[in-house]
Design a protein around this motif. Structure first.
Motif, PDB file in Angstrom:
ATOM      1  N   UNK A  17       0.840  -1.203   0.000  1.00 13.89           N
ATOM      2  CA  UNK A  17       0.000   0.000   0.000  1.00 13.89           C
ATOM      3  C   UNK A  17       0.869   1.244   0.000  1.00 13.89           C
ATOM      4  N   UNK A  18       1.940   1.206   0.777  1.00 15.20           N
ATOM      5  CA  UNK A  18       2.849   2.361   0.826  1.00 15.20           C
ATOM      6  C   UNK A  18       3.378   2.676  -0.573  1.00 15.20           C
ATOM      7  N   UNK A  19       3.803   1.655  -1.291  1.00 18.30           N
ATOM      8  CA  UNK A  19       4.347   1.883  -2.632  1.00 18.30           C
ATOM      9  C   UNK A  19       3.253   2.354  -3.591  1.00 18.30           C
ATOM     10  N   UNK A  20       2.081   1.758  -3.475  1.00 17.44           N
ATOM     11  CA  UNK A  20       0.968   2.169  -4.347  1.00 17.44           C
ATOM     12  C   UNK A  20       0.623   3.637  -4.110  1.00 17.44           C
ATOM     13  N   UNK A  21       0.628   4.052  -2.846  1.00 15.22           N
ATOM     14  CA  UNK A  21       0.307   5.447  -2.521  1.00 15.22           C
ATOM     15  C   UNK A  21       1.398   6.389  -3.018  1.00 15.22           C
ATOM     16  N   UNK A  22       2.649   5.956  -2.921  1.00 16.47           N
ATOM     17  CA  UNK A  22       3.747   6.777  -3.456  1.00 16.47           C
ATOM     18  C   UNK A  22       3.534   7.031  -4.951  1.00 16.47           C
ATOM     19  N   UNK A  23       3.130   5.998  -5.658  1.00 15.90           N
ATOM     20  CA  UNK A  23       2.914   6.136  -7.104  1.00 15.90           C
ATOM     21  C   UNK A  23       1.772   7.118  -7.375  1.00 15.90           C
ATOM     22  N   UNK A  24       0.722   7.045  -6.573  1.00 11.67           N
ATOM     23  CA  UNK A  24      -0.404   7.974  -6.728  1.00 11.67           C
ATOM     24  C   UNK A  24       0.068   9.409  -6.529  1.00 11.67           C
ATOM     25  N   UNK A  25       0.850   9.622  -5.474  1.00 13.90           N
ATOM     26  CA  UNK A  25       1.286  10.985  -5.149  1.00 13.90           C
ATOM     27  C   UNK A  25       2.276  11.491  -6.198  1.00 13.90           C
ATOM     28  N   UNK A  26       3.120  10.599  -6.712  1.00 17.05           N
ATOM     29  CA  UNK A  26       4.052  11.003  -7.779  1.00 17.05           C
ATOM     30  C   UNK A  26       3.297  11.480  -9.017  1.00 17.05           C
ATOM     31  N   UNK A  27       2.235  10.756  -9.369  1.00 21.03           N
ATOM     32  CA  UNK A  27       1.457  11.157 -10.543  1.00 21.03           C
ATOM     33  C   UNK A  27       0.711  12.459 -10.254  1.00 21.03           C
ATOM     34  N   UNK A  28       0.231  12.617  -9.035  1.00 20.28           N
ATOM     35  CA  UNK A  28      -0.584  13.778  -8.665  1.00 20.28           C
ATOM     36  C   UNK A  28      -2.053  13.429  -8.795  1.00 20.28           C
ATOM     37  N   UNK A  29      -2.833  13.839  -7.812  1.00 20.57           N
ATOM     38  CA  UNK A  29      -4.247  13.437  -7.802  1.00 20.57           C
ATOM     39  C   UNK A  29      -4.994  13.967  -9.022  1.00 20.57           C
ATOM     40  N   UNK A  30      -4.789  15.265  -9.336  1.00 23.22           N
ATOM     41  CA  UNK A  30      -5.590  15.834 -10.435  1.00 23.22           C
ATOM     42  C   UNK A  30      -5.225  15.191 -11.768  1.00 23.22           C
ATOM     43  N   UNK A  31      -3.934  14.948 -11.989  1.00 27.58           N
ATOM     44  CA  UNK A  31      -3.512  14.287 -13.232  1.00 27.58           C
ATOM     45  C   UNK A  31      -4.100  12.879 -13.299  1.00 27.58           C
ATOM     46  N   UNK A  32      -4.160  12.228 -12.153  1.00 26.83           N
ATOM     47  CA  UNK A  32      -4.703  10.874 -12.107  1.00 26.83           C
ATOM     48  C   UNK A  32      -6.204  10.882 -12.412  1.00 26.83           C
ATOM     49  N   UNK A  33      -6.915  11.844 -11.830  1.00 30.97           N
ATOM     50  CA  UNK A  33      -8.350  11.917 -12.117  1.00 30.97           C
ATOM     51  C   UNK A  33      -8.570  12.181 -13.614  1.00 30.97           C
ATOM     52  N   UNK A  34      -7.770  13.091 -14.188  1.00 27.54           N
ATOM     53  CA  UNK A  34      -7.893  13.391 -15.617  1.00 27.54           C
ATOM     54  C   UNK A  34      -7.664  12.131 -16.452  1.00 27.54           C
ATOM     55  N   UNK A  35      -6.652  11.380 -16.083  1.00 32.10           N
ATOM     56  CA  UNK A  35      -6.357  10.148 -16.830  1.00 32.10           C
ATOM     57  C   UNK A  35      -7.558   9.195 -16.783  1.00 32.10           C
ATOM     58  N   UNK A  36      -8.130   9.029 -15.601  1.00 28.67           N
ATOM     59  CA  UNK A  36      -9.297   8.142 -15.490  1.00 28.67           C
ATOM     60  C   UNK A  36     -10.455   8.651 -16.355  1.00 28.67           C
ATOM     61  N   UNK A  37     -10.661   9.958 -16.354  1.00 30.08           N
ATOM     62  CA  UNK A  37     -11.729  10.541 -17.192  1.00 30.08           C
ATOM     63  C   UNK A  37     -11.489  10.272 -18.667  1.00 30.08           C
ATOM     64  N   UNK A  38     -10.266  10.541 -19.106  1.00 32.24           N
ATOM     65  CA  UNK A  38      -9.924  10.421 -20.523  1.00 32.24           C
ATOM     66  C   UNK A  38     -10.107   8.996 -21.038  1.00 32.24           C
ATOM     67  N   UNK A  39      -9.590   8.044 -20.272  1.00 34.76           N
ATOM     68  CA  UNK A  39      -9.676   6.655 -20.728  1.00 34.76           C
ATOM     69  C   UNK A  39     -11.112   6.146 -20.718  1.00 34.76           C
TER      70      UNK A  39
END
Lengths: 396, 396
Positions: free
Chosen positions: B261-283
């Motif tokens: 979980x720690x590593x998964x969360x690090x990856x989320x934070x590296x990507x950035x929440x807003x960029x991640x939400x945008x990616x989910x929207x786009x796909x």
């Protein structure tokens, strides 16, 4: 945004505490396998395999043999809350932390816990249990800790099952610190509900609780008048997920942990149960011989010591916290301290699964001798190691 | 002894179902790291880091932000049984499997579940909720599913928190399929208890349930008159394990899962929440554009579709089971079928975390076109892929 969290680089540890124990590299590798879905036909085959392996290790033919999606305590809770309905009487042996936990859970489930309390380190005497069964009237279940992790006491179970059946009570046994380290003969001993944890003698990371129910325990679960208080641990629903041919969705199984458990069980079966029990006995005997030369006496009742969890009293004049701290900080070795009334008074040294190895025994003893020597707590350098090696020589 | 169980060699899978999602290789590697003890000072630091990362992802300052030692459903149960005491009224929005599960758990906890039932795929209208709050009198909590995994409905939450406060009710939100895929603003929205699972948009294996409680929810837990029915999920005791400076032993944490979980969360934070939400929207937009050409219409109410869980109706004349079976057996692609009243009528396509990638969208659409073409269910080959690529072009 929180400050950046760096790469995961934990220090290497020799895990000789009350759990987790060392995990075999094969198990770590299995855990890093890419995932199948939890309803994938291939995963369902893996579940069947895990069930078959668990039956071998529990020494049972019980069809209901599964891994609960939680740690050992979730196994305890699942066993108790599914069998107990409000108003039921349960006799609980309390000789350490885990018996007390069982009694607590019985109360939360609306049951009446009749405690047989004995000093920590003692076992529950079958005669006292029979007296309690006579006095209590109708008893739904007897709950005993087969291997008390807080004291190192090894409860004899052979007589208990027949005794419970004479009084119409189910037998629930906590085998968290015994399964795959000392014999746990579920069918031969007449245990109706037996649970364990993965992070002890199975040498798998914590996260699952192996659990087996006898057909008569399962009938009690299925014949309940009230809903089980826990949805997550409701075994009648979980049974429909694990039952071959049904596989009804309940909750998402912890897939990677199931991979790990499967590999850990394969390793147990490859070694063979009897060889594994012998190994645990041998290493514990050597450790205890060495510890005796340092003045460490066992906490558990004579003749009823677990080889998996070696609980010894801290010798007079020795600062137990400094020993544990030095072991961990300077040598990367973890051993456990005492819990509850034994806090500050005992060490708990786990020799479970991959942690129960000759090299770990000699490493720990020589390191302890060094620390004891530095503080002037021992007279004769090398005695502990010598005693351990003699014990090994005698055993072979 | 059971028959030998062979090496673990599961087939590769492209996981595009309702979870688990694909796990990043960094997370798999973190999970295979040798273990620290669960009370090791280094592990306690790791717990602090996980808590800080979870607060970032939940968008909260709640000190009580932890990972429950079970899958998402254990998070649901922990949130509800710790807040509810016998006799409490809880308003539950039921528009799919998980709202119904919440209501079930409320009942098992001795609470009275007042259900707001709407057709599967619809959201719970705030006006209906306010009517229910007016009628019900004293309400302990309102429980809503933010992201309904069984239907793909995306519950708006902005108005709900203030509404609940006006009526003195706590707000419990199920964010299993939303956390780290679409915004979950715990503090801004006034959510008092919010839980998730690791195997969805966090792209971590299943086995932990992130959970956060607001200070007022924690005060309710600490001010209970009755014991929580579950010992394993008793958050007042678990709080003492996660609280910095206390770290009182409760149960053994699932260490390897915490690493993951720690590593998964690090990856989320590296990507950035807003960029991640945008990616989910786009796909999701590209997938849905492609699916529309195949005649697949969304199940969820217009304007309230989750980009993480794309639930679409199976077109008339198409054999849904054959499609899923062919995808899995011939192409190694998992998508989900429908649950309950939607069984056989919908597909549930998860684009969560690592599964939400351009290459997976085009792979799935082209494979679906191929299968549809083989069975004569589509007229125009290539239309789905073209529509998806157009959607991507429009989005950038």
């Amino acid at each position: 945004m929180s400050k950046p969290v760096s790469e995961l680089v934990p220090s290497p540890r020799l895990l000789l505490g009350p759990g987790p124990s060392l995990v075999h590299p094969r198990v770590l590798r299995a855990m890093s396998t890419p995932l199948l879905g939890h309803l994938d036909p291939e995963f369902l085959t893996i579940m069947n395999e895990v069930q078959a392996l668990l039956r071998t290790v529990f020494q049972t033919d019980n069809p209901f043999t599964i891994a609960v999606s939680g740690t050992g305590s979730a196994g305890m809770e699942a066993a108790l809350v599914n069998l107990i309905e409000p108003g039921d009487t349960v006799i609980v042996g309390v000789n350490g932390v885990f018996g007390a936990r069982m009694a607590d859970i019985v109360g939360r489930a609306g049951g009446k816990a009749v405690k047989i309390e004995v000093p920590w380190g003692q076992i529950i005497d079958p005669h006292r249990l029979e007296d309690a069964l006579k006095q209590a009237g109708s008893v739904k279940a007897v709950a005993l800790v087969h291997a008390e992790t807080s004291t190192g006491a090894h409860q004899p179970m052979e007589e208990i099952g027949p005794l419970c059946r004479r009084y119409g009570a189910l037998l629930v046994a906590d085998a968290v610190t015994s399964l795959a380290g000392v014999p746990v003969r579920v069918d031969a001993w007449g245990i109706d509900a037996c649970y364990s944890g993965t992070q002890k003698c199975l040498s798998c990371p914590p996260g699952l609780a192996p659990l087996t129910l006898s057909p008569r325990a399962l009938a009690v679960v299925k014949g309940r008048k009230t809903k089980v208080q826990s949805w997550y641990l409701d075994l009648s629903m979980i049974a429909d997920y694990w039952a071959e041919g049904k596989r009804a969705y309940h909750h998402t199984a912890p897939i990677s942990m199931i991979y790990a458990l499967r590999e850990a069980l394969r390793i147990v079966v490859e070694e063979g149960l009897e060889a594994r029990f012998d190994r645990h006995d041998r290493n514990s005997a050597a450790l205890m011989a060495g510890l005796a030369t340092l003045g460490c006496e066992p906490q558990a009742q004579a003749g009823h010591r677990l080889p998996t969890l070696n609980c010894v009293r801290v010798p007079a004049g020795v600062d137990e916290a400094i020993v544990r701290k030095t072991l961990l900080a300077e040598f990367g070795i973890e051993i456990g301290g005492g819990l509850g009334p034994l806090a500050g008074r005992v060490w708990r040294i786990g020799l479970m699964g991959e942690s129960s190895r000759h090299e770990h025994v000699v490493t720990l003893l020589s390191t302890l001798e060094q620390i004891f020597g530095q503080h002037g707590w021992t007279k004769q350098s090398g005695a502990a190691l010598t005693a351990a090696l003699q014990a090994y020589a005698t055993a072979t």
